[in-house]
Scaffold this active site. Structure first.
Site, PDB file in Angstrom:
ATOM      1  N   GLU A 138      83.216 -27.722 -16.584  1.00  0.00           N
ATOM      2  CA  GLU A 138      83.718 -26.442 -17.018  1.00  0.00           C
ATOM      3  C   GLU A 138      83.052 -25.440 -15.829  1.00  0.00           C
ATOM      4  O   GLU A 138      82.083 -24.842 -15.838  1.00  0.00           O
ATOM      5  CB  GLU A 138      83.353 -26.063 -18.257  1.00  0.00           C
ATOM      6  CG  GLU A 138      83.870 -26.819 -19.352  1.00  0.00           C
ATOM      7  CD  GLU A 138      85.289 -26.795 -19.636  1.00  0.00           C
ATOM      8  OE1 GLU A 138      85.983 -25.992 -19.303  1.00  0.00           O
ATOM      9  OE2 GLU A 138      85.840 -27.511 -20.474  1.00  0.00           O
TER      10      GLU A 138
ATOM     11  N   CYS B 187      83.419 -16.942 -18.162  1.00  0.00           N
ATOM     12  CA  CYS B 187      84.251 -17.752 -17.148  1.00  0.00           C
ATOM     13  C   CYS B 187      85.757 -17.284 -17.310  1.00  0.00           C
ATOM     14  O   CYS B 187      86.680 -17.487 -16.384  1.00  0.00           O
ATOM     15  CB  CYS B 187      83.965 -19.293 -17.268  1.00  0.00           C
ATOM     16  SG  CYS B 187      84.145 -19.853 -19.089  1.00  0.00           S
TER      17      CYS B 187
END
Length: 502
Positions: A256, A290
């Site tokens: 990720e 993110c």
């Protein structure tokens, strides 16, 4: 009360007596830069010992029935629920996100525990039709092995929980390397997990272990042969290093990584809804998610007026102490984040019509905290710096003429995590979500790019790494699949009609 004293009070309430180690890894609060505690660092030897213990725990845990494993996660979730207020405050103190977001992150831990408890009774495979008479085919799912979870500072507990709750009900043990910037929240989670393990009964020791250290500690951790899965959250650079290290052993990864997320505002959009969604997506967590919105494509017919509306919001948004009600933007994590922000704005300035915000904000009570106003940048075009992810509250806004053009600009980024379109046109929305539309792992309509729910799989494509965590069928990442064929006849027909007669 000083942040150090408040932090230690929270840790002591969770029966943590070693959250202020003087030698080792120091924890500082971005709120005022003060030292709030510390933890001992694992060297290569202690890391290897912990991996050996994780393997022993796995060998015992994999034979525990999955619903029984789910009971441990239920008890852990209840312990987190009982301490939500304290944990939310600790997340805010150590990461700098506003208190509402700190509490929201702890709620994510609770939610994924609830999800995992139900999942513990649904780790099912398929029954498959066989071409051979008297035969049955099926697939079964088995625990994979010791799982390493590497987390980042911006979500110091939720991302670990996404992985750990699922990995544990799937029968794996966990080695958690938290960010060097947020070790104390990891101590808190570990303490509650150990309390839940004691309440559960005869659980294997060392099911979830903490490994504190720097990049070298992480390297030692992932290179051990007993490790079968590494879930790593961080930069694309970090992800490439992890993947290249694990590839020779064919160790499974969940990566990720970064995200240069974009949204498109079409002529049919509900502009009031869009501006509110865009604001939270762009400035929430001080732009340090993110999934933060970093690029905004606005139809040319709306461009000047819509930007004027956004500019008005940006000029009055409250920046300050994240513990105070009314504050919407807390501090950046450190001075390096501010330097990166200023560098990006400097590179964008020659190609910008104008820039609002971006300047340092001085908070008298917290002179050593790094506070900044979020930046809104009206760009003439999508330049190289716009296509770089800067982990700070910068939103680049650009006009477009056709939806085809907007989608091409949108997909030009190297990352492919999250995306949004604001439209009340069914065709536009469906196009954006189709295979010819957004190339991201998350494609939203009439909501922002951030704030994913745990029920859906979280992750993205391209330089985002391709990993998937949390909901949907992400649990399969933590298990190995076996295909089984059972012959309940007295004959031995071969597949594909092959004859092999003696």
């Amino acid at each position: 009360m000083k942040l150090h004293d408040e932090t230690q009070r929270i840790l002591e309430s969770l029966s943590i007596a070693d959250g202020d180690v003087t030698q080792g890894l120091a924890a500082h609060s971005p709120i005022d830069g003060s030292r709030i505690g510390g933890v001992a660092i694992d060297d290569a030897s202690s890391t290897e010992v912990k991996i050996a213990k994780a393997h022993q725990a796995f060998c015992a845990w994999r034979s525990v029935p999955a619903p029984r494993r789910g009971e441990l996660i239920r008890l852990f979730g209840e312990a987190v629920r009982a301490h939500k207020a304290q944990l939310g405050k600790l997340v805010t103190i150590e990461s700098g996100k506003i208190l509402q977001e700190g509490l929201g992150e702890v709620q994510e831990v609770i939610d994924i525990c609830d999800f995992a408890v139900g999942l513990s009774r649904q780790l099912h495979g398929l029954t498959i039709a066989s071409e051979r008479p008297g035969h049955r085919m099926m697939e079964t799912w088995h625990p994979l092995g010791p799982t390493v979870v590497i987390t980042a500072f911006n979500f110091p507990v939720a991302v670990w929980a996404w992985n750990a709750a699922l990995a544990l009900v799937c029968g794996n043990s966990i080695l958690w390397k938290p960010s060097e910037k947020t070790p104390l929240t990891a101590l808190a989670m570990q303490a509650l997990f150990e309390q839940a393990s004691d309440a559960w009964g005869d659980s294997p020791k060392d099911l979830n272990q903490l490994v504190f250290g720097n990049r070298e500690t992480g390297r030692v951790l992932i290179e051990q042969p007993q490790v079968r899965l590494v879930s790593a959250t961080g930069s694309t650079r970090m992800g490439r290093a992890v993947a290249s290290s694990l590839a020779p052993r064919f160790v499974r990864t969940i990566l990720e990584l970064g995200g240069n997320n974009a949204a498109i505002v079409t002529p049919s959009a509900d502009l009031s809804l869009a501006e509110r969604a865009i604001l939270f997506a762009a400035v929430g967590t001080a732009g340090q998610r993110c999934t933060t919105l970093r690029r905004l494509f606005i139809h040319r017919s709306l461009y000047p007026s819509f930007l004027d509306r956004l500019k008005a919001f940006y000029e009055r948004i409250m920046v300050g102490d994240p513990m105070f009600a009314g504050t919407l933007i807390g501090p950046l994590i450190d001075a390096n984040a501010y330097a990166a922000m200023q560098s990006a704005l400097g590179q964008a300035r020659p190609d910008a019509h104008w820039i609002v915000g971006g300047e340092r904000v001085r908070i008298e009570a917290h002179a050593n905290g790094i506070y900044t106003r979020p930046a809104l940048v009206a760009m003439r075009a999508q330049t190289d710096i716009v296509l770089e992810e800067t982990f700070a509250p910068i939103l680049y806004a650009m006009p477009y003429d056709t939806l085809h053009e907007a989608i091409e600009l949108h997909n030009a980024a190297r990352h492919g995590l999250s995306s949004s379109i604001f439209s009340n046109d069914l065709r536009e929305s469906e196009w954006f979500m189709s295979g010819a539309g957004s190339d991201c792992g998350i494609a939203n309509v009439n909501i922002g790019t951030s704030g994913a729910e745990i029920g859906g799989a979280f992750g993205g494509e391209k330089d985002t790494g391709g990993g998937r965590e949390s909901g949907s069928d992400s649990w399969k990442n933590y298990m190995r699949r076996a295909t089984n064929t059972i012959n309940y006849s007295t004959q031995l027909p071969l597949a594909q009609g092959i004859r092999f007669d003696l």
